[in-house]
Design a protein around this motif. Structure first.
Motif, short mmCIF file in Angstrom:
data_model
loop_
_atom_site.label_atom_id
_atom_site.label_comp_id
_atom_site.label_asym_id
_atom_site.label_seq_id
_atom_site.Cartn_x
_atom_site.Cartn_y
_atom_site.Cartn_z
N ASP A 12 1.72 -0.85 1.35
CA ASP A 12 0.53 -0.40 0.61
C ASP A 12 0.70 1.06 0.19
O ASP A 12 0.40 1.44 -0.93
CB ASP A 12 -0.72 -0.54 1.49
N VAL A 15 3.43 1.27 -2.59
CA VAL A 15 2.95 0.85 -3.90
C VAL A 15 2.10 1.94 -4.53
O VAL A 15 2.24 2.26 -5.72
CB VAL A 15 2.15 -0.48 -3.81
N CYS A 56 8.30 -4.05 -2.67
CA CYS A 56 7.00 -3.83 -3.32
C CYS A 56 6.90 -4.67 -4.60
O CYS A 56 5.86 -5.28 -4.87
CB CYS A 56 6.82 -2.36 -3.66
N GLU A 60 4.03 -7.53 -5.13
CA GLU A 60 3.05 -7.41 -6.21
C GLU A 60 3.21 -8.54 -7.23
O GLU A 60 2.22 -9.04 -7.77
CB GLU A 60 3.18 -6.05 -6.88
N ASN A 96 -5.72 -3.75 -9.07
CA ASN A 96 -4.48 -3.28 -8.45
C ASN A 96 -3.67 -2.46 -9.45
O ASN A 96 -2.55 -2.84 -9.81
CB ASN A 96 -3.66 -4.48 -7.95
N GLY A 99 -0.14 -1.40 -8.34
CA GLY A 99 0.77 -2.53 -8.33
C GLY A 99 1.22 -2.91 -9.73
O GLY A 99 2.39 -3.21 -9.96
N TRP A 100 0.29 -2.86 -10.68
CA TRP A 100 0.64 -3.18 -12.06
C TRP A 100 1.55 -2.11 -12.65
O TRP A 100 2.48 -2.41 -13.41
CB TRP A 100 -0.61 -3.35 -12.91
#
Length: 211
Positions: A12, A15, A56, A60, A96, A99-100
């Motif tokens: 987490d 990311v 990661c 994701e 997110n 993440g994107w």
């Protein structure tokens, strides 16, 4: 704390750091501090910065594909399935953003092996959208009226547009996931609906001297 929970906590933090700072600028010190652990522990669990970044990307990507798939209910009309899939996609990318950013911006710009991991995810989403469009076309015409190549091309175009629009939506204050999904739906469905009804747009006939 169980190892799996500790790993997710570190990922987490990774990311968030990779998404906001970029792969090259991010440091393992920053990630460890954000996760509330020592840097040696990050290396112990996840070996290296490259392996951490790859992990990661995989996490994701898996979450995004699962969100899109779970957002679509089979058996509904084609436009409803497409709408639900787009809304699930934009909702996930909006909720997110780091993440994107890892998937859409960072992983693609730093070469192998990162770009390959993203392409695996993208191919899965394109295949899913291809299936939606192909099924809708067959139901509309009661036969496979659209050639497979046309269906595949439409899916590639739609996914590419969704990716670009998600980046814009996340960078533009006030744009909701629903608004982004509606924008792409209005852009795409008018053309797709005509195709489903056997009314494709055709290029003009070639005139003398034109190629």
């Amino acid at each position: 704390m169980p190892r799996a929970v500790r790993e997710q906590q570190m990922m987490d933090a990774a990311v968030q750091t990779f998404g906001q700072r970029g792969y090259r600028a991010a440091s393992m010190d920053e990630i460890a501090e954000l996760a509330g652990v020592s840097k040696p522990l990050v290396y112990l669990y996840l070996n290296s910065k490259e392996e951490l970044f790859t992990a990661c990307i995989k996490r994701e990507a898996k979450a995004l594909v699962a969100a899109v798939r779970s957002g679509v209910e089979p058996g509904l009309p084609a436009d409803r399935q497409l709408w639900d899939g787009l809304r699930a996609f934009f909702t996930h990318t909006a909720e997110n953003p780091d993440g994107w950013a890892v998937l859409h911006r960072q992983a693609r710009t730093h070469g192998e092996p990162f770009a390959t991991e993203v392409m695996v995810m993208r191919d899965e989403i394109v295949a899913f959208v291809t299936g939606l469009i192909g099924t809708a076309a067959r139901e509309a015409h009661h036969d496979p009226a659209l050639p497979d190549r046309d269906v595949a091309g439409l899916a590639q175009a739609l996914v590419g547009a969704a990716e670009s629009l998600a980046g814009w939506a996340n960078d533009t204050p006030g744009v909701s996931a629903r608004e982004a999904a509606a924008t792409l739906m209005n852009f795409a469905w008018a053309g797709l609906e005509n195709l489903m009804r056997g009314r494709p747009w055709l290029p003009p006939n070639k005139s003398a001297g034109q190629r």
